[in-house]
Scaffold this motif. Structure first.
Motif, PDB file in Angstrom:
ATOM      1  N   ARG A  45       0.833  -1.218   0.000  1.00  0.00           N
ATOM      2  CA  ARG A  45       0.000   0.000   0.000  1.00  0.00           C
ATOM      3  C   ARG A  45       0.860   1.257   0.000  1.00  0.00           C
ATOM      4  O   ARG A  45       0.565   2.226  -0.704  1.00  0.00           O
ATOM      5  N   GLU A  46       1.929   1.241   0.772  1.00  0.00           N
ATOM      6  CA  GLU A  46       2.838   2.392   0.830  1.00  0.00           C
ATOM      7  C   GLU A  46       3.504   2.631  -0.529  1.00  0.00           C
ATOM      8  O   GLU A  46       3.607   3.774  -0.993  1.00  0.00           O
ATOM      9  N   ALA A  47       3.944   1.572  -1.160  1.00  0.00           N
ATOM     10  CA  ALA A  47       4.568   1.700  -2.486  1.00  0.00           C
ATOM     11  C   ALA A  47       3.550   2.217  -3.500  1.00  0.00           C
ATOM     12  O   ALA A  47       3.868   3.101  -4.313  1.00  0.00           O
ATOM     13  N   TYR A  48       2.336   1.697  -3.441  1.00  0.00           N
ATOM     14  CA  TYR A  48       1.273   2.152  -4.343  1.00  0.00           C
ATOM     15  C   TYR A  48       1.048   3.651  -4.178  1.00  0.00           C
ATOM     16  O   TYR A  48       1.021   4.392  -5.171  1.00  0.00           O
ATOM     17  N   ALA A  49       0.916   4.097  -2.949  1.00  0.00           N
ATOM     18  CA  ALA A  49       0.702   5.531  -2.691  1.00  0.00           C
ATOM     19  C   ALA A  49       1.886   6.360  -3.181  1.00  0.00           C
ATOM     20  O   ALA A  49       1.705   7.441  -3.754  1.00  0.00           O
ATOM     21  N   GLY A  50       3.093   5.864  -2.988  1.00  0.00           N
ATOM     22  CA  GLY A  50       4.284   6.570  -3.465  1.00  0.00           C
ATOM     23  C   GLY A  50       4.303   6.702  -4.975  1.00  0.00           C
ATOM     24  O   GLY A  50       4.652   7.754  -5.518  1.00  0.00           O
ATOM     25  N   HIS A  51       3.915   5.646  -5.664  1.00  0.00           N
ATOM     26  CA  HIS A  51       3.878   5.698  -7.130  1.00  0.00           C
ATOM     27  C   HIS A  51       2.789   6.653  -7.623  1.00  0.00           C
ATOM     28  O   HIS A  51       3.001   7.372  -8.601  1.00  0.00           O
ATOM     29  N   LEU A  52       1.658   6.688  -6.944  1.00  0.00           N
ATOM     30  CA  LEU A  52       0.611   7.634  -7.334  1.00  0.00           C
ATOM     31  C   LEU A  52       1.091   9.074  -7.157  1.00  0.00           C
ATOM     32  O   LEU A  52       0.860   9.925  -8.018  1.00  0.00           O
ATOM     33  N   ALA A  53       1.777   9.339  -6.052  1.00  0.00           N
ATOM     34  CA  ALA A  53       2.278  10.694  -5.801  1.00  0.00           C
ATOM     35  C   ALA A  53       3.318  11.086  -6.847  1.00  0.00           C
ATOM     36  O   ALA A  53       3.289  12.210  -7.382  1.00  0.00           O
ATOM     37  N   ARG A  54       4.234  10.186  -7.172  1.00  0.00           N
ATOM     38  CA  ARG A  54       5.242  10.490  -8.192  1.00  0.00           C
ATOM     39  C   ARG A  54       4.604  10.622  -9.573  1.00  0.00           C
ATOM     40  O   ARG A  54       5.020  11.447 -10.369  1.00  0.00           O
ATOM     41  N   ARG A  55       3.598   9.821  -9.851  1.00  0.00           N
ATOM     42  CA  ARG A  55       2.884   9.936 -11.121  1.00  0.00           C
ATOM     43  C   ARG A  55       2.262  11.325 -11.265  1.00  0.00           C
ATOM     44  O   ARG A  55       2.406  11.971 -12.295  1.00  0.00           O
ATOM     45  N   ASP A  56       1.612  11.785 -10.207  1.00  0.00           N
ATOM     46  CA  ASP A  56       0.976  13.101 -10.249  1.00  0.00           C
ATOM     47  C   ASP A  56       2.015  14.211 -10.398  1.00  0.00           C
ATOM     48  O   ASP A  56       1.810  15.164 -11.148  1.00  0.00           O
ATOM     49  N   ALA A  57       3.140  14.078  -9.706  1.00  0.00           N
ATOM     50  CA  ALA A  57       4.210  15.078  -9.818  1.00  0.00           C
ATOM     51  C   ALA A  57       4.788  15.090 -11.232  1.00  0.00           C
ATOM     52  O   ALA A  57       5.064  16.161 -11.791  1.00  0.00           O
ATOM     53  N   LEU A  58       4.959  13.901 -11.819  1.00  0.00           N
ATOM     54  CA  LEU A  58       5.495  13.832 -13.182  1.00  0.00           C
ATOM     55  C   LEU A  58       4.524  14.414 -14.200  1.00  0.00           C
ATOM     56  O   LEU A  58       4.952  15.035 -15.174  1.00  0.00           O
ATOM     57  N   ALA A  59       3.243  14.229 -13.991  1.00  0.00           N
ATOM     58  CA  ALA A  59       2.265  14.825 -14.905  1.00  0.00           C
ATOM     59  C   ALA A  59       2.400  16.344 -14.880  1.00  0.00           C
ATOM     60  O   ALA A  59       2.376  16.999 -15.935  1.00  0.00           O
ATOM     61  N   GLY A  66       6.036  21.757 -21.212  1.00  0.00           N
ATOM     62  CA  GLY A  66       5.328  22.082 -22.445  1.00  0.00           C
ATOM     63  C   GLY A  66       4.664  20.899 -23.116  1.00  0.00           C
ATOM     64  O   GLY A  66       4.186  21.012 -24.248  1.00  0.00           O
ATOM     65  N   GLY A  67       4.625  19.772 -22.443  1.00  0.00           N
ATOM     66  CA  GLY A  67       4.020  18.585 -23.026  1.00  0.00           C
ATOM     67  C   GLY A  67       2.639  18.308 -22.478  1.00  0.00           C
ATOM     68  O   GLY A  67       2.167  18.974 -21.557  1.00  0.00           O
ATOM     69  N   SER A  68       2.028  17.319 -23.050  1.00  0.00           N
ATOM     70  CA  SER A  68       0.733  16.831 -22.580  1.00  0.00           C
ATOM     71  C   SER A  68       0.975  15.453 -21.969  1.00  0.00           C
ATOM     72  O   SER A  68       1.418  14.540 -22.679  1.00  0.00           O
ATOM     73  N   PRO A  69       0.728  15.288 -20.672  1.00  0.00           N
ATOM     74  CA  PRO A  69       1.022  14.000 -20.031  1.00  0.00           C
ATOM     75  C   PRO A  69       0.305  12.843 -20.708  1.00  0.00           C
ATOM     76  O   PRO A  69      -0.884  12.923 -21.011  1.00  0.00           O
TER      77      PRO A  69
END
Length: 151
Positions: A45-59, A66-69
């Motif tokens: 669960r912790e890893a899942y939450a970490g990946h979601l947070a990094r995904r949102d930051a990368l978007a 200047g890109g479209s995620p």
């Protein structure tokens, strides 16, 4: 002959690749969470939450560049059937290896704050992979080197 992408284009492409790796990781951890041993479910669960947070930051980073995620896929093909807690652990380690590889590409092309963030993400993925696997690799993000036969 195709022109070589600009440095900004290489950074954007590496960020998009890291974003794609995070999308796939979030999907994979949904499967891992369903199959992980009870003792490791909090870690999943912790890893899942970490990946979601990094995904949102990368978007956000992709938009800032200047890109479209790129959106996530509806589903991802897993490299093998995940039926047991041991399978879940093996999948988690593999996912983290792939995430580390994507971030190592971003570290190579980025500068400044983005490079630091990518290095932190690479390090976090390498630590998670080592925890799931029970052992680390010498150069996280360069798994093709770890799998090469030794002479």
């Amino acid at each position: 002959m195709t022109p070589e992408p600009s440095p900004a284009g290489r950074i954007l492409e590496a960020a998009q690749s890291a974003l794609a790796a995070e999308h796939a990781a979030a999907y994979g951890y949904g499967v891992i969470g369903a199959r992980a041993a009870a003792a490791r479910s909090a870690e999943a669960r912790e890893a899942y939450a970490g990946h979601l947070a990094r995904r949102d930051a990368l978007a956000r980073t992709v938009r800032d560049l200047g890109g479209s995620p790129r959106p996530s896929e509806a589903a991802y093909t897993l490299p093998f059937a995940v039926r047991t807690p041991a399978d879940a652990e093996r999948l988690a380690a593999g996912i983290e290896d792939r995430v580390a590889g994507a971030y190592s590409d971003l570290v190579r092309v980025a500068e400044g704050q983005l490079r630091r963030e990518a290095a932190d993400a690479l390090s976090a993925a390498a630590v998670r992979a080592a925890r799931w696997r029970g052992v680390g690799v010498a150069f996280p993000g360069l798994t093709e080197r770890a799998d090469a036969p030794r002479n």
